[in-house]
Structure formats: structure tokens, C-alpha cells
Design a protein around this motif. Structure first.
Motif, mmCIF file in Angstrom:
data_model
loop_
_atom_site.group_PDB
_atom_site.id
_atom_site.type_symbol
_atom_site.label_atom_id
_atom_site.label_comp_id
_atom_site.label_asym_id
_atom_site.label_seq_id
_atom_site.Cartn_x
_atom_site.Cartn_y
_atom_site.Cartn_z
ATOM 1 N N ALA A 678 4.196 8.754 -7.158
ATOM 2 C CA ALA A 678 4.653 7.969 -6.018
ATOM 3 C C ALA A 678 6.036 7.430 -6.318
ATOM 4 C CB ALA A 678 3.676 6.827 -5.727
ATOM 5 N N ASP A 679 6.905 7.432 -5.305
ATOM 6 C CA ASP A 679 8.230 6.838 -5.422
ATOM 7 C C ASP A 679 8.141 5.352 -5.096
ATOM 8 O OD1 ASP A 679 9.532 9.241 -6.074
ATOM 9 O OD2 ASP A 679 9.579 9.824 -3.963
ATOM 10 N N VAL A 680 8.758 4.545 -5.947
ATOM 11 C CA VAL A 680 8.584 3.100 -5.862
ATOM 12 C C VAL A 680 9.943 2.414 -5.725
ATOM 13 C CG1 VAL A 680 7.699 1.042 -7.025
ATOM 14 C CG2 VAL A 680 6.504 3.225 -7.271
ATOM 15 N N THR A 681 10.026 1.458 -4.828
ATOM 16 C CA THR A 681 11.173 0.567 -4.712
ATOM 17 C C THR A 681 10.654 -0.864 -4.737
ATOM 18 O OG1 THR A 681 12.410 2.155 -3.380
ATOM 19 C CG2 THR A 681 13.145 -0.142 -3.330
ATOM 20 N N LYS A 708 6.967 -5.777 -2.280
ATOM 21 C CA LYS A 708 5.877 -4.815 -2.395
ATOM 22 C C LYS A 708 6.102 -3.889 -3.590
ATOM 23 C CE LYS A 708 4.817 -4.662 2.561
ATOM 24 N NZ LYS A 708 4.717 -3.777 3.763
ATOM 25 N N ASP A 709 5.021 -3.467 -4.191
ATOM 26 C CA ASP A 709 5.086 -2.544 -5.317
ATOM 27 C C ASP A 709 4.053 -1.445 -5.092
ATOM 28 O OD1 ASP A 709 5.902 -1.399 -7.633
ATOM 29 O OD2 ASP A 709 5.180 -2.968 -8.957
ATOM 30 N N LYS A 710 4.253 -0.346 -5.795
ATOM 31 C CA LYS A 710 3.384 0.807 -5.590
ATOM 32 C C LYS A 710 2.975 1.373 -6.945
ATOM 33 C CE LYS A 710 4.534 3.794 -2.377
ATOM 34 N NZ LYS A 710 3.373 3.849 -1.433
ATOM 35 N N SER A 711 1.739 1.794 -7.048
ATOM 36 C CA SER A 711 1.251 2.509 -8.219
ATOM 37 C C SER A 711 0.503 3.748 -7.745
ATOM 38 C CB SER A 711 0.325 1.615 -9.061
ATOM 39 O OG SER A 711 -0.890 1.375 -8.390
ATOM 40 N N ILE A 712 -0.035 4.492 -8.693
ATOM 41 C CA ILE A 712 -0.777 5.691 -8.313
ATOM 42 C C ILE A 712 -1.997 5.335 -7.488
ATOM 43 C CG2 ILE A 712 -2.119 7.629 -9.209
ATOM 44 C CD1 ILE A 712 0.886 7.934 -9.491
ATOM 45 N N GLN A 713 -2.667 4.253 -7.836
ATOM 46 C CA GLN A 713 -3.925 3.906 -7.198
ATOM 47 C C GLN A 713 -3.758 3.124 -5.907
ATOM 48 O OE1 GLN A 713 -5.563 2.327 -11.149
ATOM 49 N NE2 GLN A 713 -7.389 2.993 -10.078
ATOM 50 N N PHE A 714 -2.766 2.213 -5.853
ATOM 51 C CA PHE A 714 -2.695 1.341 -4.694
ATOM 52 C C PHE A 714 -1.282 0.803 -4.496
ATOM 53 C CE2 PHE A 714 -4.277 -1.081 -8.340
ATOM 54 C CZ PHE A 714 -3.273 -2.027 -8.475
ATOM 55 N N ASP A 715 -1.062 0.221 -3.327
ATOM 56 C CA ASP A 715 0.171 -0.502 -3.015
ATOM 57 C C ASP A 715 -0.116 -1.994 -3.149
ATOM 58 O OD1 ASP A 715 1.233 1.939 -2.421
ATOM 59 O OD2 ASP A 715 1.052 1.718 -0.251
#
Length: 804
Positions: A678-681, A708-715
Motif C-alpha cells: 500500500a502507498d502511504v502518505t 491518517k495512516d495506512k498499513s497492510i491490514q488497515f487504515d
């Protein structure tokens, strides 16, 4: 004739225009008694009492201020703890003035009232690090180091896991007084009372002088240490009122007489922490809701005791010990309710956990100053021993039909760490410096888990871990005019052995695994600084870094478990390497300094999380770690320490990070492992305002926004908070009363929404809205010595490989 006169007049005007801002003033500042150079001394240029410009001295005590008009000026040399020196300079007769060496003396009267803890925290941008001097405002924002870290630029603490990250990445190395700790970072930060912290150093791109662990760099937490003459000290105590009250206290004392200085610091932290949360899962045919309620009671004691012996002007022997003792008892209840309780069995799991941790650290340093200025040799030895014990009893009840059973986990862990290093610094000439060093680090750890389950098979798991690192480094630095550079190389030999053994009964079973690894690696670094003028400077740097898997990441012994999730390490992990590039720009203005920077990281064999099904229980997942392919990360950040008026000053920072997160998840329907990314900003802002109402009364208003943040499993959803505080000086300035309301609007929570490996959403809550009331009192009345301040009170890591 008129044309010639016009041209002549024009040329004279142009010449005068160039000349009128071409003056300069330079010089060097030293301590009058010791003749040692003084860095970071304020140089103030005034005209008729009005401020014109200014600068600070370099590490070598030099200063140079250019682009001055040919006028008469007053030059003030100001430094905390020293008498201000004033010089009158006339640039109308000589546009370039060299004031030579200016010796300044200690201000004994001022030093008698020197504050041990400042009212307001401030950040100082240095060549290779940011230094946050912890004031009472930060101490009041939380009872432990873990809680105040969220208020420090570029640093974040996960509110649930307590995992620390810097610049959006959790691969960061945390040191205490320049030394590593055997205790896990998450546990360590919760053990240290905030009142025991004097400074926090952020080293985002260390040179070859420092150990290369930590992709995000190094966070060095410096505890209080005094070196004043006579007997001196301070006491800081406070209570945080939330759902339950918590105490946070620290006592700092020192006694210096003749050639010997004794100092000690005692910190105490006690309290009950309660948190709760829920997770809604939409896993096909296993739709459920999990509810969590946890309550932990913790006591921690931190003791630091040390001695400095000044043998003579050339030789110093220092020794100290850190002793920390932590005990805690936690209880919790996890409830799993399925949408279809007929097909799936609802479960309640309660636990009671009794844990104890003891850490002992011993450090000895010998330092020799040669006759040649700034030429030094330092020999250091450090040893630490850590014991970590846990006894947890699980009671699990499964309904329809009802079935109950107990399970007890007994964990015993021991870790020994030894470090020996030697560092040599030799200025080859006024503009060239050579640094050399060697180091040996030996670490041995053993963890044993006894899994007692009367209803099922029981197992005794043993994990033995040994790691030896031998290294040497060389740095060469050169200054040419406005340019200064440094190149370095660090070479390391790494040897690892790990053994994992499972002895299981009923039925009888035994399994053994062994991992051996030997690596020789070279870590280059390069730094280039350009000081365009007094107001503008640029810094470019590069380093190669490594992230070796921690014991927790490679230990296959279960870390924690719930009815449907279990966490454990992966012995097959290999190190990840990072090439880190960074550019910084610092602008000095009348309001203060602003530093902005951009960075880029090229990561290979990145270590990340992996989720897969438990082969022994299809209804439970395993959370572990694995290596992935190359990755890229980059970001932009800016921070400033500004004073808008006599009554209003601001510390502010903002950053945005861009990265790609990678991991492996198991398809919940096919059980196949799938790579995911996932691309994260991520965007963060912190603003700390300080308002001076009167000489003794100050107010603080702090606000932060975590995007907001993003990981493989969840936002992870955004969170923010606003704190309001006040400090009031009493007892003729020797005492201070502090009050603070944290999270005024109770907006902090960890909320998420995810779809991998299946749809799930939830939130966790903790005691974020609290009221802190504290009192600080200083006693004694000695004075600081310049040598003591430079070598110890500044609390900077002065030797490279040794301290790190």
C-alpha cells in the motif's frame, strides 16, 4: 564633460553601494579560566542600542559576521552562566575588524540561581542532530518517557502497542545516556519517569562514528546529571488525575568537592492504566465482534549514581550505574461474540499477569586530553544485565456447549550485554580533523517459556541468542572557507547464533532449530555543509545503515495470545539495509531559526509484518515478521523555534512522509499466502505556544494533529489533541507549581478500518484526558564550572563509536 562627470558620479555611487554593506567582524570566544573554546555563544550586533544582526560561535568558538555597513557598532558576547562582554567596533575606518580571542568569565552570582529544569522546552539544531531540552511543559504532558515522546518533533508513539517511530518508520534505535538497553524499547520508555529526562537527541542520519543500527536514526534520552560545586539538587513531583491517579517523581542531587563530583538521580513512577476497545470482523462464516478491557498496575524505580574524578587537567575518570526495577500486575478480559453462535462458539478469555523486570548497567570512562588542543583519547567499558520474568494465567470459557480450561505461561528471560571501545580524535591542523575508533559488542540472551495447559499438551520452549559485533571506524573532516565536509567509513564483523528448542509432552515431542549467521559489512558516510552567510546554511549528508532483527522479532516463543490471534517472531529473518540521503536548510531570522529538510531512503530486504493462519487452529491467526523486496521512502519536514514578542514564543513542526508498506497476508478463504502493498502518505503537525503573563506566571497551549495512516491490514484514522497548561514560580523562584489539562476535548483514540485479510474495523481508547499538578523545587547554592559544563552538563555524546 557633463557625460564624464555623470559616469564618474555613477561609478562612485555603485562603488559606495557595494562597500557600504561589505564590512565584517570576527573573533574567537574562550573560557577565561580554562582557556577552552566555547561553542554556541551568542554574538549580538547593535547600533545605537538597536539590534542589527547576530550569530553564534561554532564548535571551535569562532564567529564571523559579514555584510555590515561602515558604521559604529556595539558587540555583545552573551552566554548563559557567564558575564556579558561588550566591545565597541568602528567599521568607518576599517571595514574588516578581527577582535581576536575574547575571554569571558563565569558569572558566579547568576550561576547561584541557575535553573535545573527550564520552564519551556526548546529545540537546538546542531550539525548532526536536533537537541530538545526538556522543560516543565513537557514533563507535565505525561508521567513517562513514552507519553512525552508524542510531543517531540519527528517522533510518534503508537498509543496501543507503544511502538516508537521517527519520520514515519519504527526502525529506530533508542539509547539511554548514549548506551543501548537490554529492555525492549516499548517497555523501556514506560519505565523512565518524564521528570528524570533532561534532553532528547534526534540523530536522523548518523555518521560512520556511530553504530549503524536503526533505519530512521537514533533517539538518545539523556537523564539528569549535575556537576555544580558544593551540594545542589532539585525535586520534581506530580500527580496525574485520570480514571485513576498516577504519580511521577524525581530527585536530582550532586555533591562536588575538590577533584571529585558525586551525582545521583532517583525516579519513581506509579499508577494504574485502563484501556478498552473493540474489533468488528466480517470474515466469511466467522463474522464476530471482539471486546477488550485491560487494566495494568505498574511500579517503576530508576536510580542513577555516578562519580567524576578529575585526576588533573589532562585526565578524567568517570563511572556511573543505572538501576531500574519494574513490577506490574495486569488483568484483562477478551470477549468474542459470533454473529452465528450456533455454528461458532462464543468465547470469553480472562487473564491475570504478574511481571517483574530488573536492569543493571555499569559504565566506566577514562579520558585523556593531550597538550595539543582538542586532541583526545577515550576508553570506555559498559556492562548491563537484565532479568525479565512473567507469570500469566489464562481462563478461557467456550459456550455451546460450555467448556472451560486454564492455561499458564511462565516466561523467564536473561540478557547480558558488554561493550568495550576506544576513540581517538586528532586535529591535524586548524581546518582538518581525524577521528579513529574501535569497538566490541557482545550480547547473550536466553528466554524460556513454560506453557502449562492441563487440558491439552504442554510445552517447554527455550530460545538462546548470541550476537557478537566487532567494528572500527575512521572519519576525516575538512573546512575550506564557507564549506565544511566529512567522509567516513565503518567496518563491522557480525556473528550470530540462535537456538530454539521445543519439548512437548502428551504426546512426547521434541524439535530443535539452529540459526548461524556471519556478515562483514562496510558502512560509508558523507557530510557537506555550506554556510552561505550568518542567516543561511545548507547541509547535505549520506549514510548506509542496517536494521538487525531484534530478539523479539526472531524469537519464536509466543509473545501474547488471544482466542483468535497470536504474536511470535521469525528465526529466519535477515537484516535489512538502507541507503539514506538528506538535505537540510536552516534560516536564522529576527524571530528565531527555522530548519527544513527532505530525505530519501532506499531499503533492501525490508522487515515487515506478516499474517497467516495457525496450522494448529484454523480459527486463529499468527502475527509475525518476514523479509520483503526493496522499498523506497521519502519525506519533508520543517521545524522552528520562534519568538514573536516578549510574551509569546512558539515551537512548531510539520512533516509529511511518503512510503510503500509491504507485507504478506493469508487469504482467509483459500489459505494461500499473498503479497500485499500500500502507498502511504502521513501528515503531522505540532505547535507548542508559550505565553508570559508576568515574571512568575506563564501559560502553555499545545496542539497536535496526526493524519491518517495506512498499513497492510488497515487504515488508521486521524487523531488530534489540545493541551492547556500553566506554571507559577514561588519561593523566590526556587519553586514552581505546574498544572496542565491534557487532551481537553478527549479526541485521542486509535480507530481503524481494514479489508485485509478480511473486512474489519474497530477502535481502542485509553486515559487520554487527564489533569496534571506538579511541583518543582531547587535547593543548594553551588556554581557550575566551565569544564564541567562543557564535558558533562551539556550531556552530549562526545565520543562516537564508544558512546554508541
Amino acid at each position: 564633460m557633463k557625460l564624464k562627470l555623470f559616469i564618474t558620479t555613477l561609478l562612485c555611487s555603485i562603488t559606495f553601494g557595494f562597500a557600504q554593506n561589505n564590512g565584517s567582524i570576527k573573533g574567537k570566544v574562550t573560557d577565561k579560566k580554562t582557556n577552552e573554546t566555547l561553542p554556541y555563544v551568542n554574538i549580538i550586533i547593535k547600533e545605537n542600542g538597536k539590534l542589527v544582526t547576530g550569530a553564534v560561535t561554532t564548535e571551535e568558538g569562532n564567529f564571523s559576521i559579514t555584510k555590515l555597513a561602515p558604521q559604529k557598532y556595539t558587540v555583545e558576547i552573551q552566554f548563559i552562566g557567564y558575564t556579558t562582554v561588550t566591545k565597541n567596533v568602528d567599521l568607518t575606518t576599517n571595514a574588516n575588524q578581527n577582535l581576536g580571542t575574547i575571554a569571558i568569565a563565569e558569572d558566579i552570582i547568576e550561576l547561584k540561581d541557575v535553573e535545573v529544569v527550564a520552564e519551556r522546552s526548546n529545540m537546538v539544531q546542531k550539525i548532526d542532530r536536533k537537541v530538545i531540552n526538556v522543560g516543565k511543559d513537557l514533563i507535565a504532558s505525561g508521567t513517562t518517557a513514552s507519553e512525552i515522546m508524542n510531543n517531540i518533533p519527528t517522533v510518534s508513539i503508537d498509543p496501543q502497542t507503544k511502538e516508537i517511530s521517527m519520520r514515519g518508520n519504527s526502525n529506530v534505535r533508542v539509547l539511554i545516556d548514549g548506551k543501548p538497553s537490554n529492555v525492549s524499547i516499548e517497555q523501556l520508555l514506560q519505565q523512565i519517569p518524564s521528570a528524570s529526562i533532561k534532553q532528547v537527541e534526534l540523530i536522523t542520519n548518523p555518521s560512520a562514528k556511530y553504530n549503524p543500527e536503526g533505519m530512521s536514526g537514533i533517539i538518545n534520552i539523556i537523564l539528569h546529571k549535575n556537576s555544580q560545586d558544593g551540594f545542589n539538587g532539585s525535586i520534581n513531583t506530580g500527580v496525574t488525575f485520570g480514571i485513576t491517579p498516577k504519580t511521577n517523581s524525581a530527585l536530582n542531587m550532586n555533591y562536588r568537592v575538590g577533584k571529585v563530583n558525586f551525582y545521583t538521580n532517583y525516579g519513581f513512577n506509579h499508577g494504574i492504566n485502563a484501556n478498552n476497545g473493540f474489533v468488528d470482523s466480517e470474515r466469511t462464516n466467522l463474522e464476530n465482534r471482539q471486546d477488550f478491557n485491560f487494566r495494568n498496575k505498574n511500579n517503576s524505580h530508576l536510580i542513577k549514581f555516578g562519580m567524576d574524578y578529575y585526576i588533573n587537567d589532562k585526565n578524567t575518570l568517570s563511572a556511573y550505574t543505572n538501576q531500574s526495577f519494574t513490577s506490574g500486575f495486569g488483568t484483562g478480559l477478551t470477549t468474542v461474540a459470533f454473529d452465528n453462535p450456533i455454528a461458532n462458539r462464543n468465547t470469553n478469555q480472562s487473564f491475570g499477569s504478574d511481571g517483574k523486570n530488573k536492569n543493571q548497567t555499569y559504565d566506566v570512562v577514562y579520558k585523556h586530553n593531550f597538550d595539543k588542543k582538542d586532541k583526545t583519547f577515550e576508553l570506555q567499558a559498559n556492562f548491563s544485565h537484565t532479568e525479565n520474568d512473567e507469570n500469566t494465567l489464562y481462563n478461557e470459557t467456550i459456550f455451546n456447549p460450555t467448556q472451560s480450561f486454564e492455561r499458564r505461561n511462565i516466561l523467564n528471560g536473561v540478557t547480558d550485554y558488554f561493550q568495550l571501545n576506544a576513540d581517538f580524535v586528532n586535529p591535524l591542523n586548524e581546518t582538518t580533523k581525524l577521528e579513529l575508533g574501535v569497538e566490541s559488542r557482545i550480547q547473550n540472551s536466553s528466554n524460556r517459556l513454560e506453557d502449562v495447559n492441563p487440558s491439552f499438551s504442554s510445552a517447554n520452549n527455550a530460545f538462546e541468542f548470541g550476537r557478537n559485533i566487532y567494528s572500527g571506524y575512521a572519519n576525516i573532516g575538512k573546512q575550506v572557507g564557507k564549506w565544511s565536509g566529512q567522509v567516513g567509513l565503518r567496518m563491522e564483523y557480525f556473528d550470530l547464533q540462535a537456538d530454539f528448542e521445543v519439548n512437548q509432552t502428551n504426546p512426547s515431542f521434541s524439535d530443535k532449530q539452529r540459526v548461524n549467521d556471519e556478515i562483514f559489512t562496510v558502512y560509508p558516510s558523507a557530510f557537506l555543509t555550506y554556510n552561505a552567510n550568518d542567516k543561511n546554511s545548507f547541509n547535505f549528508n549520506y549514510s548506509r545503515r542496517i536494521d538487525r532483527p531484534s530478539i523479539g522479532q526472531i524469537s519464536p516463543i509466543r509473545e501474547w495470545t488471544t482466542p483468535i490471534l497470536e504474536s511470535r517472531g521469525n528465526p529466519e529473518l535477515t537484516p535489512q539495509f538502507t541507503n539514506s540521503f538528506e538535505v537540510n536548510y536552516t534560516r536564522n531570522t529576527k524571530l528565531g531559526s527555522i530548519t527544513s529538510g527532505i530525505f530519501y531512503r532506499k531499503i533492501s530486504d525490508e522487515i515487515s509484518r506478516v499474517v497467516f493462519n495457525d496450522p494448529n487452529n484454523p480459527n486463529r491467526n499468527i502475527l509475525s515478521y518476514d523479509n520483503f523486496n526493496n522499498n523506497d521512502a521519502y519525506g519533508i519536514e520543517t521545524s522552528g523555534n520562534l519568538k514573536f514578542s516578549k510574551w509569546w514564543s512558539v515551537n512548531a513542526s510539520a512533516d509529511v512522509y511518503f512510503r510503500t508498506v509491504k507485507g504478506t497476508v493469508q487469504n482467509s478463504n483459500t489459505n494461500a499466502l499473498e503479497n500485499a502493498e500500500a502507498d502511504v502518505t502521513t501528515f503531522n503537525v505540532r505547535v507548542n505556544n508559550s505565553f508570559t503573563a508576568t515574571k512568575d506566571l506563564r501559560f502553555q497551549l499545545f496542539g497536535m494533529y496526526r493524519g491518517k495512516d495506512k498499513s497492510i491490514q488497515f487504515d488508521r484514522k486521524e487523531m488530534y489533541r489540545i493541551d492547556l497548561g500553566a506554571t507559577y514560580n514561588v519561593l523566590k523562584g526556587k519553586g514552581t507549581i505546574t498544572a496542565r489539562l491534557n487532551d481537553m476535548f478527549e479526541t485521542m483514540r486509535f480507530a481503524f478500518d481494514g479489508s485485509i485479510p478480511y473486512r474489519q474495523q474497530g477502535a481502542f481508547y485509553w486515559e487520554s484526558q487527564t489533569v496534571y499538578v506538579g511541583f518543582n523545587y531547587m535547593f543548594g547554592g553551588g556554581k557550575n564550572k566551565a569544564l564541567a559544563r562543557k564535558q558533562r552538563d551539556a550531556n552530549e555524546v562526545q565520543s562516537g563509536g564508544g558512546m554508541f
